[in-house]
Design a protein around this motif. Structure first.
Motif, short mmCIF file in Angstrom:
data_model
loop_
_atom_site.label_atom_id
_atom_site.label_comp_id
_atom_site.label_asym_id
_atom_site.label_seq_id
_atom_site.Cartn_x
_atom_site.Cartn_y
_atom_site.Cartn_z
N GLU A 83 0.85 -1.19 0.00
CA GLU A 83 0.00 0.00 0.00
C GLU A 83 0.88 1.24 0.00
OE1 GLU A 83 -2.98 -0.01 3.11
OE2 GLU A 83 -3.16 -2.19 3.02
N ALA A 84 0.42 2.30 -0.67
CA ALA A 84 1.17 3.55 -0.75
C ALA A 84 0.71 4.51 0.35
CB ALA A 84 0.98 4.19 -2.11
N PHE A 85 1.69 5.22 0.93
CA PHE A 85 1.44 6.20 1.99
C PHE A 85 2.30 7.43 1.72
CE2 PHE A 85 0.57 2.12 3.89
CZ PHE A 85 -0.48 2.34 4.77
N LEU A 86 1.84 8.60 2.18
CA LEU A 86 2.73 9.76 2.23
C LEU A 86 3.76 9.46 3.31
CD1 LEU A 86 0.38 12.86 2.01
CD2 LEU A 86 1.91 11.96 0.27
N ALA A 87 5.03 9.76 3.03
CA ALA A 87 6.11 9.42 3.95
C ALA A 87 6.84 10.67 4.41
CB ALA A 87 7.10 8.49 3.25
N TRP A 88 6.89 10.86 5.72
CA TRP A 88 7.58 11.98 6.34
C TRP A 88 8.85 11.46 7.01
CZ3 TRP A 88 5.71 16.96 5.96
CH2 TRP A 88 4.41 17.10 5.48
N SER A 89 9.94 12.23 6.93
CA SER A 89 11.18 11.88 7.62
C SER A 89 11.85 13.16 8.12
CB SER A 89 12.13 11.12 6.69
OG SER A 89 12.50 11.94 5.59
N GLU A 90 12.67 13.02 9.17
CA GLU A 90 13.39 14.18 9.71
C GLU A 90 14.37 14.74 8.68
OE1 GLU A 90 15.28 13.98 13.50
OE2 GLU A 90 13.53 13.06 14.44
N ASP A 91 15.10 13.85 8.03
CA ASP A 91 16.09 14.24 7.03
C ASP A 91 15.63 13.77 5.65
OD1 ASP A 91 17.95 15.23 9.00
OD2 ASP A 91 18.41 13.14 9.47
N PRO A 92 16.04 14.46 4.59
CA PRO A 92 15.68 14.01 3.24
C PRO A 92 16.24 12.61 2.97
CG PRO A 92 16.52 16.26 3.18
CD PRO A 92 16.77 15.73 4.58
N LEU A 93 15.44 11.79 2.33
CA LEU A 93 15.84 10.43 1.94
C LEU A 93 15.60 10.26 0.45
CD1 LEU A 93 14.19 8.41 4.86
CD2 LEU A 93 16.61 9.02 4.61
N PRO A 94 16.54 9.65 -0.29
CA PRO A 94 16.40 9.53 -1.74
C PRO A 94 15.40 8.46 -2.17
CG PRO A 94 18.43 8.49 -1.03
CD PRO A 94 17.82 9.13 0.18
N ARG A 95 14.88 8.66 -3.37
CA ARG A 95 13.99 7.67 -4.00
C ARG A 95 14.71 6.33 -4.05
NH1 ARG A 95 13.23 6.46 -9.91
NH2 ARG A 95 11.20 5.45 -10.00
N GLY A 96 13.98 5.25 -3.78
CA GLY A 96 14.56 3.92 -3.80
C GLY A 96 15.10 3.45 -2.46
N SER A 97 15.17 4.35 -1.47
CA SER A 97 15.65 3.97 -0.13
C SER A 97 14.70 2.98 0.52
CB SER A 97 15.74 5.19 0.79
OG SER A 97 16.70 6.10 0.35
N THR A 98 15.27 2.03 1.24
CA THR A 98 14.46 1.15 2.09
C THR A 98 14.26 1.87 3.41
OG1 THR A 98 15.35 -0.83 1.05
CG2 THR A 98 14.33 -1.10 3.21
N VAL A 99 13.01 1.91 3.87
CA VAL A 99 12.67 2.63 5.09
C VAL A 99 11.86 1.75 6.03
CG1 VAL A 99 12.74 4.92 4.00
CG2 VAL A 99 10.59 3.65 4.05
N LEU A 100 11.85 2.14 7.30
CA LEU A 100 11.07 1.49 8.34
C LEU A 100 10.03 2.49 8.82
CD1 LEU A 100 10.74 -0.87 10.43
CD2 LEU A 100 12.30 0.42 11.89
N VAL A 101 8.78 2.06 8.90
CA VAL A 101 7.71 2.92 9.40
C VAL A 101 7.77 2.94 10.92
CG1 VAL A 101 5.22 3.31 9.51
CG2 VAL A 101 6.25 2.44 7.40
N VAL A 102 7.93 4.14 11.50
CA VAL A 102 8.07 4.26 12.95
C VAL A 102 6.84 4.87 13.61
CG1 VAL A 102 10.58 4.29 12.95
CG2 VAL A 102 9.32 6.45 12.73
N ASP A 103 5.93 5.46 12.81
CA ASP A 103 4.71 6.03 13.38
C ASP A 103 3.69 6.24 12.28
OD1 ASP A 103 2.99 6.95 15.34
OD2 ASP A 103 3.98 8.87 15.61
N SER A 104 2.43 6.30 12.66
CA SER A 104 1.33 6.57 11.74
C SER A 104 0.69 7.90 12.12
CB SER A 104 0.29 5.46 11.82
OG SER A 104 -0.87 5.81 11.11
N ARG A 105 0.48 8.76 11.13
CA ARG A 105 -0.18 10.05 11.36
C ARG A 105 -1.66 9.98 11.01
NH1 ARG A 105 3.74 14.94 9.50
NH2 ARG A 105 5.65 14.19 10.49
N GLY A 106 -2.13 8.80 10.59
CA GLY A 106 -3.50 8.68 10.11
C GLY A 106 -3.59 9.24 8.70
#
Length: 77
Positions: free
Chosen positions: A36-59
Motif C-alpha cells: 500500500e502507498a502512503f505519504l512518507a515523512w522523515s526528519e532528514d531528506p531520503l532519496p527515492r529507492g531507499s528502504t525505510v522502516l515505518v516508525v509512526d502513523s499520522r492517520g
C-alpha cells in the motif's frame, strides 16, 4: 482517518524522495499481505529507492519513516 497501527514496524521502498521538513515523499509499504502507498515523512531528506522502516502513523495514510538496512541482509565481515 484513524491512526493505522498495522503499518508501524513495516518496511517499504520510497517511490518519491522525502524532503525532510520541506515535505513528504511517498512510500510503498508491505502490509496486510500486499503493498500500500502512503505519504512518507522523515526528519532528514531520503532519496527515492531507499528502504525505510515505518516508525509512526499520522492517520490519513501518512507515516513517519527512517532509513533502514535489514541487519539480516548485511554483508558478513
Amino acid at each position: 482517518m484513524a491512526r493505522d497501527d498495522a503499518v508501524i514496524g513495516c518496511t517499504g521502498e520510497l517511490l518519491i524522495a522525502t524532503r525532510g521538513s520541506a515535505g513528504p515523499g511517498e512510500v510503498l509499504v508491505r502490509v496486510r499481505g500486499g503493498s500500500e502507498a502512503f505519504l512518507a515523512w522523515s526528519e532528514d531528506p531520503l532519496p527515492r529507492g531507499s528502504t525505510v522502516l515505518v516508525v509512526d502513523s499520522r492517520g490519513t495514510r501518512q507515516v513517519d519513516v527512517i532509513e533502514w538496512a535489514d541487519p539480516l541482509e548485511a554483508p558478513a565481515g
